[in-house]
Design a protein around this motif. Structure first.
Motif, PDB file in Angstrom:
ATOM      1  N   LEU A 137       0.869  -1.182   0.000  1.00  0.00           N
ATOM      2  CA  LEU A 137       0.000   0.000   0.000  1.00  0.00           C
ATOM      3  C   LEU A 137       0.904   1.229   0.000  1.00  0.00           C
ATOM      4  CD1 LEU A 137      -2.650  -0.998   2.741  1.00  0.00           C
ATOM      5  CD2 LEU A 137      -3.009  -1.011   0.256  1.00  0.00           C
ATOM      6  N   PRO A 138       0.418   2.387  -0.414  1.00  0.00           N
ATOM      7  CA  PRO A 138       1.286   3.572  -0.421  1.00  0.00           C
ATOM      8  C   PRO A 138       1.681   3.996   0.989  1.00  0.00           C
ATOM      9  CG  PRO A 138      -0.987   4.174  -0.921  1.00  0.00           C
ATOM     10  CD  PRO A 138      -0.926   2.689  -0.945  1.00  0.00           C
ATOM     11  N   PRO A 139       2.949   4.329   1.221  1.00  0.00           N
ATOM     12  CA  PRO A 139       3.364   4.860   2.523  1.00  0.00           C
ATOM     13  C   PRO A 139       2.686   6.201   2.802  1.00  0.00           C
ATOM     14  CG  PRO A 139       5.265   4.213   1.188  1.00  0.00           C
ATOM     15  CD  PRO A 139       4.071   4.190   0.290  1.00  0.00           C
ATOM     16  N   TYR A 140       2.713   6.601   4.071  1.00  0.00           N
ATOM     17  CA  TYR A 140       2.063   7.859   4.467  1.00  0.00           C
ATOM     18  C   TYR A 140       2.666   9.048   3.709  1.00  0.00           C
ATOM     19  CZ  TYR A 140       0.460   4.873   8.282  1.00  0.00           C
ATOM     20  OH  TYR A 140      -0.091   3.856   8.996  1.00  0.00           O
ATOM     21  N   SER A 141       3.987   9.071   3.558  1.00  0.00           N
ATOM     22  CA  SER A 141       4.635  10.198   2.885  1.00  0.00           C
ATOM     23  C   SER A 141       4.178  10.325   1.440  1.00  0.00           C
ATOM     24  CB  SER A 141       6.162  10.041   2.945  1.00  0.00           C
ATOM     25  OG  SER A 141       6.562   8.813   2.368  1.00  0.00           O
ATOM     26  N   THR A 142       3.898   9.199   0.783  1.00  0.00           N
ATOM     27  CA  THR A 142       3.434   9.233  -0.607  1.00  0.00           C
ATOM     28  C   THR A 142       2.043   9.859  -0.697  1.00  0.00           C
ATOM     29  OG1 THR A 142       4.714   7.224  -1.064  1.00  0.00           O
ATOM     30  CG2 THR A 142       2.988   7.803  -2.630  1.00  0.00           C
ATOM     31  N   VAL A 143       1.160   9.482   0.226  1.00  0.00           N
ATOM     32  CA  VAL A 143      -0.196  10.055   0.246  1.00  0.00           C
ATOM     33  C   VAL A 143      -0.139  11.542   0.588  1.00  0.00           C
ATOM     34  CG1 VAL A 143      -2.446   9.961   1.377  1.00  0.00           C
ATOM     35  CG2 VAL A 143      -1.215   7.836   0.879  1.00  0.00           C
ATOM     36  N   ILE A 144       0.648  11.888   1.598  1.00  0.00           N
ATOM     37  CA  ILE A 144       0.775  13.294   2.003  1.00  0.00           C
ATOM     38  C   ILE A 144       1.355  14.119   0.859  1.00  0.00           C
ATOM     39  CG2 ILE A 144       2.034  14.850   3.546  1.00  0.00           C
ATOM     40  CD1 ILE A 144       1.723  12.690   5.727  1.00  0.00           C
ATOM     41  N   GLY A 145       2.318  13.552   0.141  1.00  0.00           N
ATOM     42  CA  GLY A 145       2.896  14.262  -0.999  1.00  0.00           C
ATOM     43  C   GLY A 145       1.872  14.529  -2.086  1.00  0.00           C
ATOM     44  N   MET A 146       0.999  13.542  -2.371  1.00  0.00           N
ATOM     45  CA  MET A 146      -0.043  13.748  -3.369  1.00  0.00           C
ATOM     46  C   MET A 146      -0.993  14.864  -2.953  1.00  0.00           C
ATOM     47  SD  MET A 146      -3.085  11.154  -4.670  1.00  0.00           S
ATOM     48  CE  MET A 146      -4.000  11.390  -3.132  1.00  0.00           C
ATOM     49  N   VAL A 147      -1.392  14.867  -1.684  1.00  0.00           N
ATOM     50  CA  VAL A 147      -2.308  15.899  -1.183  1.00  0.00           C
ATOM     51  C   VAL A 147      -1.672  17.280  -1.292  1.00  0.00           C
ATOM     52  CG1 VAL A 147      -3.526  16.758   0.859  1.00  0.00           C
ATOM     53  CG2 VAL A 147      -3.514  14.296   0.350  1.00  0.00           C
ATOM     54  N   SER A 194       0.706  18.229  -3.268  1.00  0.00           N
ATOM     55  CA  SER A 194       0.886  18.611  -4.669  1.00  0.00           C
ATOM     56  C   SER A 194      -0.418  19.136  -5.265  1.00  0.00           C
ATOM     57  CB  SER A 194       1.385  17.402  -5.462  1.00  0.00           C
ATOM     58  OG  SER A 194       1.461  17.699  -6.833  1.00  0.00           O
ATOM     59  N   LEU A 195      -1.535  18.429  -5.019  1.00  0.00           N
ATOM     60  CA  LEU A 195      -2.811  18.847  -5.589  1.00  0.00           C
ATOM     61  C   LEU A 195      -3.328  20.140  -4.953  1.00  0.00           C
ATOM     62  CD1 LEU A 195      -4.627  15.401  -5.986  1.00  0.00           C
ATOM     63  CD2 LEU A 195      -3.471  16.763  -7.732  1.00  0.00           C
ATOM     64  N   SER A 213      -9.642  23.961   9.574  1.00  0.00           N
ATOM     65  CA  SER A 213     -10.131  24.941   8.602  1.00  0.00           C
ATOM     66  C   SER A 213      -9.677  24.602   7.181  1.00  0.00           C
ATOM     67  CB  SER A 213      -9.637  26.351   8.971  1.00  0.00           C
ATOM     68  OG  SER A 213      -8.215  26.436   8.871  1.00  0.00           O
ATOM     69  N   LEU A 214      -8.725  23.663   7.053  1.00  0.00           N
ATOM     70  CA  LEU A 214      -8.225  23.271   5.737  1.00  0.00           C
ATOM     71  C   LEU A 214      -9.065  22.173   5.087  1.00  0.00           C
ATOM     72  CD1 LEU A 214      -4.370  23.122   6.436  1.00  0.00           C
ATOM     73  CD2 LEU A 214      -5.638  24.970   5.320  1.00  0.00           C
ATOM     74  N   VAL A 215     -10.026  21.625   5.830  1.00  0.00           N
ATOM     75  CA  VAL A 215     -10.797  20.490   5.318  1.00  0.00           C
ATOM     76  C   VAL A 215     -11.492  20.835   4.004  1.00  0.00           C
ATOM     77  CG1 VAL A 215     -12.814  19.028   5.745  1.00  0.00           C
ATOM     78  CG2 VAL A 215     -11.124  19.367   7.545  1.00  0.00           C
ATOM     79  N   GLU A 216     -12.186  21.950   3.973  1.00  0.00           N
ATOM     80  CA  GLU A 216     -12.922  22.333   2.764  1.00  0.00           C
ATOM     81  C   GLU A 216     -11.966  22.587   1.602  1.00  0.00           C
ATOM     82  OE1 GLU A 216     -16.023  25.807   1.230  1.00  0.00           O
ATOM     83  OE2 GLU A 216     -15.635  25.560   3.386  1.00  0.00           O
ATOM     84  N   GLU A 217     -10.827  23.219   1.883  1.00  0.00           N
ATOM     85  CA  GLU A 217      -9.845  23.519   0.846  1.00  0.00           C
ATOM     86  C   GLU A 217      -9.255  22.239   0.245  1.00  0.00           C
ATOM     87  OE1 GLU A 217      -5.395  25.470   0.776  1.00  0.00           O
ATOM     88  OE2 GLU A 217      -6.902  26.395   2.084  1.00  0.00           O
ATOM     89  N   ILE A 218      -8.910  21.286   1.103  1.00  0.00           N
ATOM     90  CA  ILE A 218      -8.350  20.015   0.622  1.00  0.00           C
ATOM     91  C   ILE A 218      -9.405  19.228  -0.142  1.00  0.00           C
ATOM     92  CG2 ILE A 218      -7.370  17.804   1.348  1.00  0.00           C
ATOM     93  CD1 ILE A 218      -6.100  19.275   3.719  1.00  0.00           C
ATOM     94  N   GLU A 219     -10.627  19.219   0.381  1.00  0.00           N
ATOM     95  CA  GLU A 219     -11.715  18.494  -0.288  1.00  0.00           C
ATOM     96  C   GLU A 219     -11.952  19.048  -1.691  1.00  0.00           C
ATOM     97  OE1 GLU A 219     -15.983  17.987  -1.452  1.00  0.00           O
ATOM     98  OE2 GLU A 219     -15.059  19.836  -0.760  1.00  0.00           O
ATOM     99  N   LYS A 220     -11.920  20.361  -1.840  1.00  0.00           N
ATOM    100  CA  LYS A 220     -12.131  20.986  -3.144  1.00  0.00           C
ATOM    101  C   LYS A 220     -10.980  20.645  -4.099  1.00  0.00           C
ATOM    102  CE  LYS A 220     -13.031  25.446  -5.359  1.00  0.00           C
ATOM    103  NZ  LYS A 220     -13.196  26.909  -5.150  1.00  0.00           N
ATOM    104  N   LEU A 256      -9.119  18.021  -4.101  1.00  0.00           N
ATOM    105  CA  LEU A 256      -9.191  16.613  -4.493  1.00  0.00           C
ATOM    106  C   LEU A 256     -10.392  16.336  -5.402  1.00  0.00           C
ATOM    107  CD1 LEU A 256      -8.270  15.019  -1.048  1.00  0.00           C
ATOM    108  CD2 LEU A 256      -6.829  15.109  -3.083  1.00  0.00           C
ATOM    109  N   ARG A 257     -11.460  17.081  -5.201  1.00  0.00           N
ATOM    110  CA  ARG A 257     -12.657  16.890  -6.030  1.00  0.00           C
ATOM    111  C   ARG A 257     -12.448  17.478  -7.430  1.00  0.00           C
ATOM    112  NH1 ARG A 257     -17.659  15.432  -4.651  1.00  0.00           N
ATOM    113  NH2 ARG A 257     -17.225  15.702  -2.425  1.00  0.00           N
ATOM    114  N   TYR A 258     -11.713  18.599  -7.493  1.00  0.00           N
ATOM    115  CA  TYR A 258     -11.433  19.252  -8.772  1.00  0.00           C
ATOM    116  C   TYR A 258      -9.916  19.435  -8.897  1.00  0.00           C
ATOM    117  CZ  TYR A 258     -16.335  20.408  -7.962  1.00  0.00           C
ATOM    118  OH  TYR A 258     -17.690  20.331  -7.680  1.00  0.00           O
ATOM    119  N   PRO A 259      -9.168  18.352  -9.122  1.00  0.00           N
ATOM    120  CA  PRO A 259      -7.699  18.444  -9.139  1.00  0.00           C
ATOM    121  C   PRO A 259      -7.183  19.344 -10.245  1.00  0.00           C
ATOM    122  CG  PRO A 259      -8.435  16.288  -9.923  1.00  0.00           C
ATOM    123  CD  PRO A 259      -9.649  16.981  -9.385  1.00  0.00           C
ATOM    124  N   ARG A 260      -6.115  20.063  -9.949  1.00  0.00           N
ATOM    125  CA  ARG A 260      -5.537  21.014 -10.915  1.00  0.00           C
ATOM    126  C   ARG A 260      -4.740  20.309 -12.007  1.00  0.00           C
ATOM    127  NH1 ARG A 260      -0.202  22.785  -9.620  1.00  0.00           N
ATOM    128  NH2 ARG A 260       0.701  21.641  -7.877  1.00  0.00           N
TER     129      ARG A 260
END
Length: 310
Positions: free
Chosen positions: A29-39, A41-42, A182-189, A191-195
């Protein structure tokens, strides 16, 4: 507290183990650093945002594939077995084992030295490496003056092939819990509409985002055990095993365990010497296992999904 829950699918992926070289092995499975890096980056974050991550999922098979690799040497070295002799009369480049020029018969030559691999300026490790014609091109022959300049200013690059291990048909269930809620909405957006088209693992390991949902995560005293599907796996923090919050189901009375990993999560840059910085990683001990049962106080989301937050 709130979390962003992601359901992802990948056709294939390699989450490379840092200690694998000839065969590029992958974590299951992806390590934590890989997931955090994706978040990060997006979301286009330039600084680290503290967050907890839960990683669980499955894959259906493994396969091996060939990949192109570029190996960089900090020193510019000569391959003396591939020296050439340049004719001082006609300029024709002959092999080193020759007494007269094959083109004109002249017997005086200038020795040309050949580097090991190709070469580029120091610090020449760039994204989009295929754009640079010098990488993976033909080896150059240099006279004494040019070779001296190259040795002082260039590094050697060798193009080769290696075998990489790939997970096939990967399904992931991730929970992202930012410390700053307070970052929840920003991260959710983000991930929902990736750049850009998201990837997880290597740059080419593209991700299909099947669900993005903001969920409420609470620590719950369970009235009944929650048992995950036996094909479902997760990274379980060792503390949850030691506290018996998570039990691993045995077969015919024989207890099962799993594979222990020490996974990277985040890092800080530390300076060593003049102008040199290295990553000092925060690492987490986890158990990778299946047949998981949550038996006592654990974090669950509003849909009764266990959250193995680290």
């Amino acid at each position: 507290m709130k979390a962003i829950r992601l359901k992802l699918w990948q056709e294939s992926a390699n989450y490379k183990k840092p200690t694998s070289f000839q065969l590029k092995e992958t974590y299951p499975l992806p390590p934590y650093s890989t997931v955090i890096g994706m978040v990060h980056s997006l979301c286009d974050y330039k600084e680290y945002k503290e967050m907890k991550v839960s990683v669980q999922g499955r894959y259906y098979s493994k396969m091996n594939d060939l990949v192109t690799i570029y190996e960089f040497s900090p020193t510019f070295q000569e391959n003396d077995q591939k020296r050439k002799h340049k004719c001082l009369n006609c300029g024709f480049e002959n092999s080193s084992k020759i007494k007269k020029c094959k083109s004109c018969g002249y017997d005086r030559f200038e020795v040309l030295k050949t580097s090991r691999g190709t070469h580029q300026f120091k610090g020449g490790v760039f994204p989009g490496i295929h754009k640079y014609k010098e990488f993976g091109g033909e080896v150059k022959s240099l006279n004494d003056e040019d070779y001296k300049i190259a040795k002082e200013n260039l590094l050697s690059v060798t193009k080769n092939i290696a075998t990489t291990e790939l997970l096939v048909d990967v399904e992931l269930l991730l929970h992202i819990i930012p410390q700053d809620q307070s970052l929840v909405e920003e991260i959710e957006k983000a991930l929902r509409y990736p750049r850009e088209y998201p990837s997880l693992g290597r740059r080419e390991d593209l991700v299909v985002i099947e669900e993005v949902k903001v969920v409420e995560v609470t620590e719950t005293e369970l009235e009944e055990d929650i048992e995950l599907d036996e094909a479902h796996t997760a990274y379980i923090p060792i503390e949850m095993i030691n506290d018996e919050a998570i039990l691993l189901e045995g077969v015919d009375g024989v207890s099962t365990s799993g594979t222990q990993y020490t996974l990277t999560k985040n890092y800080k840059l530390e300076s060593f010497g003049k102008g040199k910085e290295f990553r000092k990683w925060n690492k987490v001990d986890v158990l990778f296992s299946s047949k998981i049962i949550a038996s006592t106080d654990v974090l669950v989301d509003e849909d009764d999904c266990i959250v193995f937050a680290v």
